[in-house]
Design a protein around this motif. Sequence first.
Motif, PDB file in Angstrom:
ATOM      1  N   UNK A  87       0.824  -1.218   0.000  1.00 45.72           N
ATOM      2  CA  UNK A  87       0.000   0.000   0.000  1.00 45.72           C
ATOM      3  C   UNK A  87       0.852   1.259   0.000  1.00 45.72           C
ATOM      4  N   UNK A  88       2.028   1.202   0.632  1.00 46.95           N
ATOM      5  CA  UNK A  88       2.919   2.360   0.652  1.00 46.95           C
ATOM      6  C   UNK A  88       3.284   2.822  -0.753  1.00 46.95           C
ATOM      7  N   UNK A  89       3.252   1.917  -1.703  1.00 45.33           N
ATOM      8  CA  UNK A  89       3.633   2.230  -3.082  1.00 45.33           C
ATOM      9  C   UNK A  89       2.427   2.562  -3.960  1.00 45.33           C
ATOM     10  N   UNK A  90       1.226   2.562  -3.384  1.00 42.94           N
ATOM     11  CA  UNK A  90       0.010   2.865  -4.131  1.00 42.94           C
ATOM     12  C   UNK A  90      -0.384   4.317  -3.842  1.00 42.94           C
ATOM     13  N   UNK A  91      -1.474   4.764  -4.440  1.00 46.99           N
ATOM     14  CA  UNK A  91      -1.905   6.155  -4.287  1.00 46.99           C
ATOM     15  C   UNK A  91      -2.929   6.307  -3.153  1.00 46.99           C
ATOM     16  N   UNK A  92      -2.652   5.652  -2.030  1.00 50.17           N
ATOM     17  CA  UNK A  92      -3.494   5.749  -0.843  1.00 50.17           C
ATOM     18  C   UNK A  92      -3.308   7.119  -0.211  1.00 50.17           C
ATOM     19  N   UNK A  93      -4.410   7.849  -0.048  1.00 51.37           N
ATOM     20  CA  UNK A  93      -4.337   9.199   0.512  1.00 51.37           C
ATOM     21  C   UNK A  93      -4.535   9.213   2.018  1.00 51.37           C
ATOM     22  N   UNK A  94      -5.432   8.380   2.539  1.00 50.16           N
ATOM     23  CA  UNK A  94      -5.671   8.351   3.979  1.00 50.16           C
ATOM     24  C   UNK A  94      -6.340   7.031   4.348  1.00 50.16           C
ATOM     25  N   UNK A  95      -6.064   6.596   5.575  1.00 48.40           N
ATOM     26  CA  UNK A  95      -6.653   5.363   6.086  1.00 48.40           C
ATOM     27  C   UNK A  95      -7.210   5.636   7.480  1.00 48.40           C
ATOM     28  N   UNK A  96      -8.507   5.392   7.642  1.00 49.60           N
ATOM     29  CA  UNK A  96      -9.165   5.511   8.941  1.00 49.60           C
ATOM     30  C   UNK A  96      -9.404   4.103   9.468  1.00 49.60           C
ATOM     31  N   UNK A  97      -9.002   3.865  10.715  1.00 51.12           N
ATOM     32  CA  UNK A  97      -9.177   2.552  11.318  1.00 51.12           C
ATOM     33  C   UNK A  97     -10.074   2.698  12.539  1.00 51.12           C
ATOM     34  N   UNK A  98     -11.212   2.010  12.507  1.00 54.05           N
ATOM     35  CA  UNK A  98     -12.131   2.011  13.641  1.00 54.05           C
ATOM     36  C   UNK A  98     -11.751   0.830  14.518  1.00 54.05           C
TER      37      UNK A  98
ATOM     38  N   UNK B 263       1.917  -2.562  16.439  1.00 53.25           N
ATOM     39  CA  UNK B 263       3.213  -3.228  16.607  1.00 53.25           C
ATOM     40  C   UNK B 263       3.468  -4.307  15.557  1.00 53.25           C
ATOM     41  N   UNK B 264       2.420  -4.942  15.048  1.00 55.63           N
ATOM     42  CA  UNK B 264       2.619  -6.046  14.100  1.00 55.63           C
ATOM     43  C   UNK B 264       2.393  -5.676  12.643  1.00 55.63           C
ATOM     44  N   UNK B 265       1.655  -4.614  12.396  1.00 55.43           N
ATOM     45  CA  UNK B 265       1.308  -4.257  11.016  1.00 55.43           C
ATOM     46  C   UNK B 265       2.070  -3.033  10.551  1.00 55.43           C
ATOM     47  N   UNK B 266       2.179  -2.042  11.385  1.00 53.86           N
ATOM     48  CA  UNK B 266       2.783  -0.770  11.013  1.00 53.86           C
ATOM     49  C   UNK B 266       4.286  -0.917  10.813  1.00 53.86           C
ATOM     50  N   UNK B 267       4.752  -0.686   9.609  1.00 55.65           N
ATOM     51  CA  UNK B 267       6.183  -0.760   9.334  1.00 55.65           C
ATOM     52  C   UNK B 267       6.688   0.486   8.621  1.00 55.65           C
ATOM     53  N   UNK B 268       5.810   1.438   8.371  1.00 57.51           N
ATOM     54  CA  UNK B 268       6.183   2.608   7.594  1.00 57.51           C
ATOM     55  C   UNK B 268       5.369   3.805   8.041  1.00 57.51           C
ATOM     56  N   UNK B 269       5.933   4.967   7.884  1.00 57.48           N
ATOM     57  CA  UNK B 269       5.204   6.187   8.203  1.00 57.48           C
ATOM     58  C   UNK B 269       4.703   6.896   6.949  1.00 57.48           C
ATOM     59  N   UNK B 270       4.692   6.203   5.814  1.00 59.90           N
ATOM     60  CA  UNK B 270       4.269   6.821   4.555  1.00 59.90           C
ATOM     61  C   UNK B 270       2.764   7.075   4.509  1.00 59.90           C
ATOM     62  N   UNK B 271       1.998   6.305   5.267  1.00 60.99           N
ATOM     63  CA  UNK B 271       0.546   6.406   5.189  1.00 60.99           C
ATOM     64  C   UNK B 271      -0.002   7.379   6.228  1.00 60.99           C
ATOM     65  N   UNK B 272      -1.024   8.123   5.816  1.00 60.44           N
ATOM     66  CA  UNK B 272      -1.760   8.984   6.736  1.00 60.44           C
ATOM     67  C   UNK B 272      -2.839   8.110   7.378  1.00 60.44           C
ATOM     68  N   UNK B 273      -2.633   7.764   8.650  1.00 56.27           N
ATOM     69  CA  UNK B 273      -3.522   6.841   9.361  1.00 56.27           C
ATOM     70  C   UNK B 273      -3.988   7.492  10.653  1.00 56.27           C
ATOM     71  N   UNK B 274      -5.268   7.279  10.932  1.00 59.06           N
ATOM     72  CA  UNK B 274      -5.804   7.761  12.198  1.00 59.06           C
ATOM     73  C   UNK B 274      -6.790   6.717  12.728  1.00 59.06           C
ATOM     74  N   UNK B 275      -6.730   6.483  14.038  1.00 59.93           N
ATOM     75  CA  UNK B 275      -7.623   5.531  14.701  1.00 59.93           C
ATOM     76  C   UNK B 275      -8.835   6.248  15.276  1.00 59.93           C
ATOM     77  N   UNK B 276      -9.973   5.541  15.258  1.00 61.79           N
ATOM     78  CA  UNK B 276     -11.233   6.086  15.759  1.00 61.79           C
ATOM     79  C   UNK B 276     -11.960   5.031  16.569  1.00 61.79           C
ATOM     80  N   UNK B 277     -12.866   5.498  17.419  1.00 60.94           N
ATOM     81  CA  UNK B 277     -13.671   4.576  18.219  1.00 60.94           C
ATOM     82  C   UNK B 277     -14.978   4.209  17.532  1.00 60.94           C
ATOM     83  N   UNK B 278     -15.376   4.971  16.495  1.00 62.94           N
ATOM     84  CA  UNK B 278     -16.618   4.664  15.784  1.00 62.94           C
ATOM     85  C   UNK B 278     -16.516   5.133  14.331  1.00 62.94           C
TER      86      UNK B 278
END
Length: 126
Positions: A71-82, A94-109
């Motif tokens: 995904x780091x090499x694709x045109x992903x603009x943002x990822x929201x994780x609920x 700890x197990x998935x995140x290996x790069x800071x290239x993606x704009x990711x934010x966690x949410x509760x809903x």
Amino acid sequence: MKYQITVKGYVISISVLTIFNHYDTNSMVKNLTEIIEGFDGQPFYMLIDLSMSDGGTPEAFEQTRKFNLWLDEQNLKAKAIVCPSPLLKNINESRVRTSDKQLIKYFEDIKSAHSWFDELSLQYVI
């Protein structure tokens, strides 16, 4: 089925419905890869709902980590994780995140995740 994928415009929504293993993850990654390749380089966004998941096997997390590198090499603009579970969030980071290239934010809903997309002025793709 242990997951659902829907596409609306250039927003891919994934709901993980239970504990996932490497078979489920392999199937999901294959489906997502086909969808993303079908965008032909257009920017896209992902909303991942883990609110019904209790986690996954180490093999599933490893497949997800490799998919994230792709995904780091694709045109992903943002990822929201609920992810309302702090424990699952920590495991995911700890197990998935290996790069800071993606704009990711966690949410509760999901509503908060959609609001974030709106803040990013992404409503034109939905």
